[in-house]
Design a protein around this motif. Structure first.
Motif, PDB file in Angstrom:
ATOM      1  N   ILE A   2       0.863  -1.188   0.000  1.00  0.00           N
ATOM      2  CA  ILE A   2       0.000   0.000   0.000  1.00  0.00           C
ATOM      3  C   ILE A   2       0.899   1.236   0.000  1.00  0.00           C
ATOM      4  O   ILE A   2       1.849   1.307   0.774  1.00  0.00           O
ATOM      5  CB  ILE A   2      -0.955  -0.002   1.225  1.00  0.00           C
ATOM      6  CG1 ILE A   2      -1.920  -1.183   1.106  1.00  0.00           C
ATOM      7  CG2 ILE A   2      -1.720   1.311   1.334  1.00  0.00           C
ATOM      8  CD1 ILE A   2      -2.843  -1.390   2.283  1.00  0.00           C
ATOM      9  N   MET A  11       1.052  -3.058 -12.256  1.00  0.00           N
ATOM     10  CA  MET A  11       0.144  -4.200 -12.111  1.00  0.00           C
ATOM     11  C   MET A  11      -1.073  -4.017 -13.019  1.00  0.00           C
ATOM     12  O   MET A  11      -1.460  -4.917 -13.775  1.00  0.00           O
ATOM     13  CB  MET A  11      -0.304  -4.294 -10.638  1.00  0.00           C
ATOM     14  CG  MET A  11      -1.044  -5.550 -10.269  1.00  0.00           C
ATOM     15  SD  MET A  11      -1.840  -5.411  -8.644  1.00  0.00           S
ATOM     16  CE  MET A  11      -0.503  -5.622  -7.537  1.00  0.00           C
ATOM     17  N   GLU A  15      -1.231  -6.964 -15.808  1.00  0.00           N
ATOM     18  CA  GLU A  15      -1.784  -8.209 -15.265  1.00  0.00           C
ATOM     19  C   GLU A  15      -2.624  -9.015 -16.268  1.00  0.00           C
ATOM     20  O   GLU A  15      -2.799 -10.209 -16.076  1.00  0.00           O
ATOM     21  CB  GLU A  15      -2.545  -7.979 -13.955  1.00  0.00           C
ATOM     22  CG  GLU A  15      -3.750  -7.102 -14.079  1.00  0.00           C
ATOM     23  CD  GLU A  15      -4.299  -6.674 -12.721  1.00  0.00           C
ATOM     24  OE1 GLU A  15      -4.029  -7.318 -11.703  1.00  0.00           O
ATOM     25  OE2 GLU A  15      -5.026  -5.662 -12.698  1.00  0.00           O
ATOM     26  N   TYR A  21       0.710 -13.751 -14.170  1.00  0.00           N
ATOM     27  CA  TYR A  21      -0.683 -13.454 -13.797  1.00  0.00           C
ATOM     28  C   TYR A  21      -1.641 -14.341 -14.593  1.00  0.00           C
ATOM     29  O   TYR A  21      -2.625 -14.847 -14.042  1.00  0.00           O
ATOM     30  CB  TYR A  21      -1.020 -11.985 -14.067  1.00  0.00           C
ATOM     31  CG  TYR A  21      -0.504 -11.019 -13.033  1.00  0.00           C
ATOM     32  CD1 TYR A  21      -1.000 -11.014 -11.731  1.00  0.00           C
ATOM     33  CD2 TYR A  21       0.472 -10.087 -13.355  1.00  0.00           C
ATOM     34  CE1 TYR A  21      -0.532 -10.125 -10.776  1.00  0.00           C
ATOM     35  CE2 TYR A  21       0.948  -9.186 -12.416  1.00  0.00           C
ATOM     36  CZ  TYR A  21       0.439  -9.215 -11.125  1.00  0.00           C
ATOM     37  OH  TYR A  21       0.904  -8.331 -10.191  1.00  0.00           O
ATOM     38  N   CYS A  49      -7.774  -7.465  -3.591  1.00  0.00           N
ATOM     39  CA  CYS A  49      -7.953  -7.701  -5.040  1.00  0.00           C
ATOM     40  C   CYS A  49      -6.982  -6.897  -5.900  1.00  0.00           C
ATOM     41  O   CYS A  49      -6.930  -7.093  -7.115  1.00  0.00           O
ATOM     42  CB  CYS A  49      -9.385  -7.378  -5.449  1.00  0.00           C
ATOM     43  SG  CYS A  49      -9.838  -5.654  -5.134  1.00  0.00           S
ATOM     44  N   GLY A  50      -6.209  -5.986  -5.294  1.00  0.00           N
ATOM     45  CA  GLY A  50      -5.287  -5.172  -6.090  1.00  0.00           C
ATOM     46  C   GLY A  50      -6.048  -4.377  -7.131  1.00  0.00           C
ATOM     47  O   GLY A  50      -7.135  -3.838  -6.872  1.00  0.00           O
ATOM     48  N   GLY A  71      -7.210  -2.337   0.426  1.00  0.00           N
ATOM     49  CA  GLY A  71      -6.947  -1.191   1.297  1.00  0.00           C
ATOM     50  C   GLY A  71      -6.163  -0.086   0.616  1.00  0.00           C
ATOM     51  O   GLY A  71      -5.879   0.925   1.239  1.00  0.00           O
ATOM     52  N   ALA A  75      -5.211   1.056  -5.890  1.00  0.00           N
ATOM     53  CA  ALA A  75      -5.817  -0.160  -6.438  1.00  0.00           C
ATOM     54  C   ALA A  75      -7.321   0.017  -6.623  1.00  0.00           C
ATOM     55  O   ALA A  75      -7.881  -0.347  -7.673  1.00  0.00           O
ATOM     56  CB  ALA A  75      -5.534  -1.337  -5.502  1.00  0.00           C
ATOM     57  N   LEU A  89     -11.199  -1.146   2.062  1.00  0.00           N
ATOM     58  CA  LEU A  89     -11.244  -1.576   3.462  1.00  0.00           C
ATOM     59  C   LEU A  89      -9.884  -2.136   3.870  1.00  0.00           C
ATOM     60  O   LEU A  89      -9.260  -2.877   3.099  1.00  0.00           O
ATOM     61  CB  LEU A  89     -12.300  -2.681   3.632  1.00  0.00           C
ATOM     62  CG  LEU A  89     -12.518  -3.189   5.050  1.00  0.00           C
ATOM     63  CD1 LEU A  89     -13.445  -2.251   5.824  1.00  0.00           C
ATOM     64  CD2 LEU A  89     -13.105  -4.602   5.064  1.00  0.00           C
ATOM     65  N   ASN A  92      -7.613  -5.770   8.097  1.00  0.00           N
ATOM     66  CA  ASN A  92      -7.608  -5.964   9.554  1.00  0.00           C
ATOM     67  C   ASN A  92      -8.989  -5.697  10.160  1.00  0.00           C
ATOM     68  O   ASN A  92      -9.265  -6.108  11.285  1.00  0.00           O
ATOM     69  CB  ASN A  92      -6.578  -5.042  10.217  1.00  0.00           C
ATOM     70  CG  ASN A  92      -5.163  -5.487   9.921  1.00  0.00           C
ATOM     71  OD1 ASN A  92      -4.837  -6.658  10.039  1.00  0.00           O
ATOM     72  ND2 ASN A  92      -4.325  -4.541   9.493  1.00  0.00           N
ATOM     73  N   ASP A 110      -1.552 -13.506  -2.787  1.00  0.00           N
ATOM     74  CA  ASP A 110      -0.360 -12.691  -2.493  1.00  0.00           C
ATOM     75  C   ASP A 110      -0.664 -11.504  -1.580  1.00  0.00           C
ATOM     76  O   ASP A 110      -0.236 -10.383  -1.854  1.00  0.00           O
ATOM     77  CB  ASP A 110       0.314 -12.281  -3.813  1.00  0.00           C
ATOM     78  CG  ASP A 110       0.795 -13.515  -4.541  1.00  0.00           C
ATOM     79  OD1 ASP A 110       1.731 -14.161  -4.057  1.00  0.00           O
ATOM     80  OD2 ASP A 110       0.182 -13.889  -5.575  1.00  0.00           O
ATOM     81  N   VAL A 111      -1.401 -11.813  -0.536  1.00  0.00           N
ATOM     82  CA  VAL A 111      -1.779 -10.805   0.457  1.00  0.00           C
ATOM     83  C   VAL A 111      -1.220 -11.187   1.842  1.00  0.00           C
ATOM     84  O   VAL A 111      -0.734 -10.327   2.588  1.00  0.00           O
ATOM     85  CB  VAL A 111      -3.324 -10.679   0.528  1.00  0.00           C
ATOM     86  CG1 VAL A 111      -3.754  -9.772   1.666  1.00  0.00           C
ATOM     87  CG2 VAL A 111      -3.883 -10.163  -0.799  1.00  0.00           C
ATOM     88  N   TYR A 114       1.915  -9.809   3.706  1.00  0.00           N
ATOM     89  CA  TYR A 114       1.992  -8.479   4.324  1.00  0.00           C
ATOM     90  C   TYR A 114       1.553  -8.494   5.782  1.00  0.00           C
ATOM     91  O   TYR A 114       1.462  -7.449   6.405  1.00  0.00           O
ATOM     92  CB  TYR A 114       1.132  -7.475   3.530  1.00  0.00           C
ATOM     93  CG  TYR A 114       1.639  -7.295   2.123  1.00  0.00           C
ATOM     94  CD1 TYR A 114       2.771  -6.534   1.882  1.00  0.00           C
ATOM     95  CD2 TYR A 114       1.027  -7.926   1.051  1.00  0.00           C
ATOM     96  CE1 TYR A 114       3.278  -6.393   0.600  1.00  0.00           C
ATOM     97  CE2 TYR A 114       1.521  -7.794  -0.231  1.00  0.00           C
ATOM     98  CZ  TYR A 114       2.649  -7.033  -0.441  1.00  0.00           C
ATOM     99  OH  TYR A 114       3.159  -6.910  -1.697  1.00  0.00           O
TER     100      TYR A 114
HETATM  101  C1  LIG Z   1       0.744  -8.173  -4.160  1.00  0.00           C
HETATM  102  S1  LIG Z   1      -0.793  -7.362  -4.200  1.00  0.00           S
HETATM  103  C2  LIG Z   1      -1.840  -8.669  -4.809  1.00  0.00           C
HETATM  104  C3  LIG Z   1      -3.063  -8.123  -5.456  1.00  0.00           C
HETATM  105  C4  LIG Z   1      -3.983  -9.164  -6.086  1.00  0.00           C
HETATM  106  N1  LIG Z   1      -4.502 -10.087  -5.097  1.00  0.00           N
HETATM  107  C5  LIG Z   1      -3.279  -9.893  -7.203  1.00  0.00           C
HETATM  108  O1  LIG Z   1      -3.151 -11.116  -7.129  1.00  0.00           O
HETATM  109  O2  LIG Z   1      -2.857  -9.239  -8.149  1.00  0.00           O
HETATM  110  C6  LIG Z   1      -1.272  -7.276  -2.500  1.00  0.00           C
HETATM  111  C7  LIG Z   1      -2.557  -6.522  -2.286  1.00  0.00           C
HETATM  112  O3  LIG Z   1      -2.939  -6.635  -0.921  1.00  0.00           O
HETATM  113  C8  LIG Z   1      -3.429  -5.382  -0.497  1.00  0.00           C
HETATM  114  N2  LIG Z   1      -3.264  -5.286   0.962  1.00  0.00           N
HETATM  115  C9  LIG Z   1      -2.150  -5.511   1.681  1.00  0.00           C
HETATM  116  N3  LIG Z   1      -2.400  -5.313   2.993  1.00  0.00           N
HETATM  117  C10 LIG Z   1      -3.707  -4.960   3.088  1.00  0.00           C
HETATM  118  C11 LIG Z   1      -4.565  -4.626   4.166  1.00  0.00           C
HETATM  119  N4  LIG Z   1      -4.142  -4.622   5.435  1.00  0.00           N
HETATM  120  N5  LIG Z   1      -5.837  -4.322   3.892  1.00  0.00           N
HETATM  121  C12 LIG Z   1      -6.319  -4.326   2.624  1.00  0.00           C
HETATM  122  N6  LIG Z   1      -5.554  -4.642   1.564  1.00  0.00           N
HETATM  123  C13 LIG Z   1      -4.265  -4.944   1.784  1.00  0.00           C
HETATM  124  C14 LIG Z   1      -2.578  -4.380  -1.244  1.00  0.00           C
HETATM  125  O4  LIG Z   1      -3.201  -3.108  -1.313  1.00  0.00           O
HETATM  126  C15 LIG Z   1      -2.428  -5.042  -2.591  1.00  0.00           C
HETATM  127  O5  LIG Z   1      -3.438  -4.661  -3.482  1.00  0.00           O
END
Ligand SMILES: C[S@@+](CC[C@H](N)C(=O)[O-])C[C@H]1O[C@@H](n2cnc3c(N)ncnc32)[C@H](O)[C@@H]1O
Length: 258
Positions: A2, A11, A15, A21, A49-50, A71, A75, A89, A92, A110-111, A114
């Motif tokens: 983020i 992306m 993508e 992808y 969802c990016g 979030g 994105a 959103l 968390n 891939d979330v 983080y």
């Molecule tokens: C590497 S990207 C992957 C996006 C998508 N899922 C894809 O496969 O292309 C990680 C995504 O997770 C979201 N993200 C990370 N931490 C988050 C959080 N605490 N709340 C909401 N979104 C979050 C980021 O904003 C980003 O869009």
């Protein structure tokens, strides 16, 4: 991730084309078809969802009940331009968001990388609560610390996973892993060598961490196509492979939810 506006811009642009992808999107859709057959009206949530590539792919495949959450304002803005149904959103907060809404399938690609354990456990629990009985969680994750490279630095990844990390967590939450594979096995050695070389360059100061670039760039069309074909053949021939820079898991809720 983020706040990394330039990564979201790349992306959004790539993508739909980049081999990695394309391969992931196909893998997810194949999983949905295996589980739900030709039912295109299943309720699907893409958590994190990016820029919406996965949702757009599923929309093109005819799925009608789609929802995304992310979030990142960058994105979300792209998703809205693409006319995708998304909500901004922080994941968390998911436990308190629309508690009545349940899904047949939740995609979370891939979330998790983080989230520290302190936040990851509540997130997985909240995802579990959003699944209908018999619903599935489909999740791709970066795997094995040996694959750590400049991509991780560029997109702010804080961890990588192995299957046992998820096996323990899921069984404690009333879920079961029904399918898993590391991928791409065929490309794992070149990717590993490339990442190790990047790490060496960082360690000896030939590269600076601040200048690290992600792997989100388009190779020449013939190479992009070849890499896609390799992953496609691997996916068709082998249900499970033992090594690769990503770990794809499919998790189902236990019949009696906890
Ligand atoms: C590497 S990207 C992957 C996006 C998508 N899922 C894809 O496969 O292309 C990680 C995504 O997770 C979201 N993200 C990370 N931490 C988050 C959080 N605490 N709340 C909401 N979104 C979050 C980021 O904003 C980003 O869009």
């Amino acid at each position: 991730m983020i706040g990394h506006s330039e990564e979201f811009e790349k992306m959004a642009r790539l993508e739909g084309q980049l081999w990695w992808y394309r391969s992931l999107h196909k893998r997810v859709e194949t999983t949905l078809r295996k589980q739900f057959g030709d039912r295109k009206t299943i309720k699907i949530l893409d958590a994190g969802c990016g820029t919406g590539g996965m949702l757009e792919y599923l929309r093109k495949k005819g799925y009608t009940d789609l929802r995304g959450i992310d979030g990142s304002p960058d994105a979300i803005a792209v998703c809205r331009q693409r006319n995708l149904p998304v909500t901004s959103l922080n994941l968390n907060e998911l436990a308190h968001f629309e508690p009545h809404n349940q899904y047949d399938a939740i995609i979370c690609n891939d979330v998790f990388c983080y989230f520290t354990d302190t936040d990851l456990f509540p997130l997985v629990r909240a995802l579990r609560q959003r699944l209908k009985p018999g619903g599935i969680l489909v999740s791709n994750n970066n795997a094995f610390n040996a694959f750590e490279g400049q991509h991780d630095i560029a997109v702010g990844v804080i961890r990588r996973f192995v299957l046992s990390d998820f096996a323990k967590m899921m069984s404690g939450m009333g879920m079961r892993i029904i399918d898993s594979t590391y991928w791409s096995f065929a490309l794992s050695i070149p990717i590993l060598l490339m990442r190790q070389w990047q790490r060496l360059q960082l360690a000896i100061g030939w590269r600076k961490a601040e200048e690290a670039q992600s792997d989100v760039y388009l190779p020449t069309p013939w190479l992009n196509d070849t890499l896609y074909r390799i992953t496609e053949i691997e996916q068709k021939l082998f249900r499970r492979t033992p090594f690769g820079s990503s770990l794809f898991i499919v998790v189902i809720t236990d019949p009696v939810g906890r």
